[in-house]
Design an enzyme around this catalytic site. Sequence first.
Site, short mmCIF file in Angstrom:
data_model
loop_
_atom_site.label_atom_id
_atom_site.label_comp_id
_atom_site.label_asym_id
_atom_site.label_seq_id
_atom_site.Cartn_x
_atom_site.Cartn_y
_atom_site.Cartn_z
N HIS A 152 22.58 -14.11 -47.78
CA HIS A 152 22.50 -12.68 -47.49
C HIS A 152 22.38 -12.47 -45.99
O HIS A 152 22.04 -13.39 -45.24
CB HIS A 152 21.28 -12.06 -48.20
CG HIS A 152 21.52 -11.77 -49.65
ND1 HIS A 152 21.42 -12.74 -50.62
CD2 HIS A 152 21.86 -10.63 -50.29
CE1 HIS A 152 21.69 -12.21 -51.81
NE2 HIS A 152 21.96 -10.93 -51.64
N LYS A 156 17.47 -8.97 -44.78
CA LYS A 156 16.90 -8.94 -46.12
C LYS A 156 15.45 -9.45 -46.08
O LYS A 156 15.15 -10.45 -45.44
CB LYS A 156 17.75 -9.82 -47.06
CG LYS A 156 17.28 -9.77 -48.50
CD LYS A 156 18.32 -10.34 -49.44
CE LYS A 156 17.81 -10.38 -50.87
NZ LYS A 156 17.44 -9.06 -51.39
#
Length: 263
Positions: A152, A156
């Site tokens: 990701h 995040k």
Amino acid sequence: MRVVVVGAKGRMGRETVRAVLNDPELELVGCVDRTLNDVAVSAVLGHESNGVKFSNDLVKTLIDTNADVMVDFTTPATMKANIDKAIELGVRPVVGTTGMTPEEIANWDQACKDRGIGGLIAPNFAIGAILMMRFAQQASRYLPHVEIIEMHHDQKLDAPSGTAIKTLELIAQERQAVQQGHPNEHETIPGSRGGEFDGMRVHSVRLPGYVAHQQVIFGGLGQTLTIRHDSINRESFMPGVVMSCKQVMKYEGLVYGLENLLD
Ligand code: NAD
């Protein structure tokens, strides 16, 4: 269906605002974020507010707009209170924010049933990711040695991703328990073997450039199988979000996982 988007200024929130505005069956009635001023309003909507309420006060917005659905893309720390408030007010939560426990999900399910409303928590709204999870669950019946690598963007907050946790949970329902790796393996750098869930390993990569990606790797005798999904941009989540806003009007209780709304 009257929709309020919480976290409207964020990456997912803005995409959701666009998707709701573009759907003829949904009406955007409110946007909530920590700080919203006129500049932020036009940045979020792409034009002036046109009657859409912008506020940093969730409860007031839900009441003033007589909302049917609250879509939440905020932070793990914020989302829990938002879901509590929405259910209390009889507003159906559609939640993409990740980081809740199975106990919390069970409590919200009961609260939704008590209130006679539907709700949905989806760790991933992309149909391709749902299929990845489903295929991984099937494969684990035949190839029980499995590790997950999820990748990701570096903003995040939670790890591993909600999608990785959901994938591990689904696989755990199907897979026969096996000892993975060498029983005497040793980490020279702590954490090298990743997180552990029911004997499986999960590894979280956080780098600029990524959106949301996951590969589920199975190992067998003389072979490996890799199932991979890539969300290349945040539009990938929107058909699932829009469908969920419509579906939550039709049942009672909290559904965990978009796959449960598919045929
Ligand atoms: P982001 O940081 O871009 O946006 C979060 C927004 O929430 C920000 O605008 C922030 O100001 C706002 N916010 C924070 N606290 C608030 C509060 N108390 N009240 C109101 N607003 C508040 O994050 P993002 O990339 O949009 O991701 C949001 C969440 O969605 C994360 O948990 C992420 O993991 C998750 N996510 C889920 C999916 C899915 O398909 N389920 C896909 C992508 C991201």
